[in-house]
Motif scaffolding. Sequence first.
Motif, mmCIF file in Angstrom:
data_model
loop_
_atom_site.group_PDB
_atom_site.id
_atom_site.type_symbol
_atom_site.label_atom_id
_atom_site.label_comp_id
_atom_site.label_asym_id
_atom_site.label_seq_id
_atom_site.Cartn_x
_atom_site.Cartn_y
_atom_site.Cartn_z
ATOM 1 N N ARG A 158 0.858 -1.183 0.000
ATOM 2 C CA ARG A 158 0.000 0.000 0.000
ATOM 3 C C ARG A 158 0.896 1.235 0.000
ATOM 4 N NH1 ARG A 158 -5.396 -1.113 1.029
ATOM 5 N NH2 ARG A 158 -5.813 -3.236 1.759
ATOM 6 N N ALA A 159 1.192 1.713 -1.192
ATOM 7 C CA ALA A 159 2.057 2.880 -1.355
ATOM 8 C C ALA A 159 1.680 3.560 -2.661
ATOM 9 C CB ALA A 159 3.529 2.466 -1.380
ATOM 10 N N PHE B 287 -3.610 6.172 -6.925
ATOM 11 C CA PHE B 287 -3.956 7.312 -6.081
ATOM 12 C C PHE B 287 -4.227 8.531 -6.953
ATOM 13 C CE2 PHE B 287 0.469 7.907 -6.959
ATOM 14 C CZ PHE B 287 0.725 9.262 -6.863
ATOM 15 N N ASN B 288 -4.782 9.552 -6.325
ATOM 16 C CA ASN B 288 -5.116 10.803 -7.002
ATOM 17 C C ASN B 288 -4.178 11.881 -6.484
ATOM 18 O OD1 ASN B 288 -6.302 13.237 -7.877
ATOM 19 N ND2 ASN B 288 -8.364 12.351 -7.835
ATOM 20 N N PRO C 127 -5.544 1.657 -2.363
ATOM 21 C CA PRO C 127 -5.720 0.319 -2.950
ATOM 22 C C PRO C 127 -4.363 -0.366 -3.054
ATOM 23 C CG PRO C 127 -6.791 2.016 -4.289
ATOM 24 C CD PRO C 127 -5.943 2.723 -3.283
ATOM 25 N N PRO C 128 -4.257 -1.633 -2.663
ATOM 26 C CA PRO C 128 -2.953 -2.296 -2.686
ATOM 27 C C PRO C 128 -2.483 -2.596 -4.102
ATOM 28 C CG PRO C 128 -4.665 -3.859 -2.109
ATOM 29 C CD PRO C 128 -5.330 -2.508 -2.161
ATOM 30 N N ILE C 129 -1.180 -2.566 -4.278
ATOM 31 C CA ILE C 129 -0.530 -3.020 -5.502
ATOM 32 C C ILE C 129 0.042 -4.404 -5.227
ATOM 33 C CG2 ILE C 129 1.303 -2.582 -7.171
ATOM 34 C CD1 ILE C 129 -0.907 -0.541 -7.308
ATOM 35 N N LEU D 85 -3.991 10.451 0.853
ATOM 36 C CA LEU D 85 -4.625 9.489 1.735
ATOM 37 C C LEU D 85 -3.597 8.855 2.658
ATOM 38 C CD1 LEU D 85 -6.910 7.577 -0.830
ATOM 39 C CD2 LEU D 85 -7.582 9.444 0.705
ATOM 40 N N ASN D 86 -4.062 8.378 3.796
ATOM 41 C CA ASN D 86 -3.199 7.556 4.623
ATOM 42 C C ASN D 86 -2.900 6.259 3.882
ATOM 43 O OD1 ASN D 86 -3.130 9.376 6.796
ATOM 44 N ND2 ASN D 86 -5.034 8.549 7.639
ATOM 45 N N SER D 87 -1.714 5.705 4.087
ATOM 46 C CA SER D 87 -1.299 4.542 3.307
ATOM 47 C C SER D 87 -2.272 3.371 3.456
ATOM 48 C CB SER D 87 0.105 4.107 3.716
ATOM 49 O OG SER D 87 0.152 3.778 5.091
#
Length: 230
Positions: free
Chosen positions: A133-134, A145-146, A157-159, A151-153
């Motif tokens: 999650r990064a 991410f946008n 959404p996980p990679i 956002l907090n990590s």
Amino acid sequence: MKLLAMIPARLGSKRIPKKNIRILGDKPLIRYAIDLALASNEFDSVWVNSESEALGRIAVGAGVQFHKRPVELSSDTATNRDFTTEFLNTHDCDFLVMVNTTSPLLRMETLKAFCARVRENKHDTILSTLSERAEAFYHGKPLNFNTNEKLNSQELPPIDLVVWALTAWRRDTFLALQNSGKCPIFGGNIGIFDMRKDEACDLDTEEDWRIAEGLMAARCLNKRAQYYDI
């Protein structure tokens, strides 16, 4: 269900020269995969797949079997697809589980859990992955991410990164795709198996080797957390 373990190993690696016979901790790298697969009792047979007779002797001496791949598959340009196809055309099984020597920090419980997933018989291919999650970019653009918000990590959404520590293929599906000219490595119904970060280290460079040495030393210490007195 017939499961075979295949441990691919070349003697002539370049980025870490002769890494499969280099000593990590108290034994050569290749022995971690051999000993784990053998001790798991999950497989009908365990095979080292190599061009090297020397690695073959290590395999047989450790109690597993040796599959000598053809000369044309002995270079560093030979792919997983190439040597796995040749192996599966030679050996019958329901599933083949590839146990990579470059992931020496695999735990027994992880291998057993992976094999349990294979035996569920729901997938044609199962890939070992590391979920991160990064904030990630792809071709310079944000992937998960946008850029207009932070956002907090834990909210990202996980990679899922494929780490190749363990991979399983249904033999019939793999060979059918190969024979039709399609890529069987990511074939059929794909499942992912999430790994712990310390088990997912992949030894490709000298830096990776040092990381593995550090992780192995940390496991041996097994120290409790300590805190600064404030």
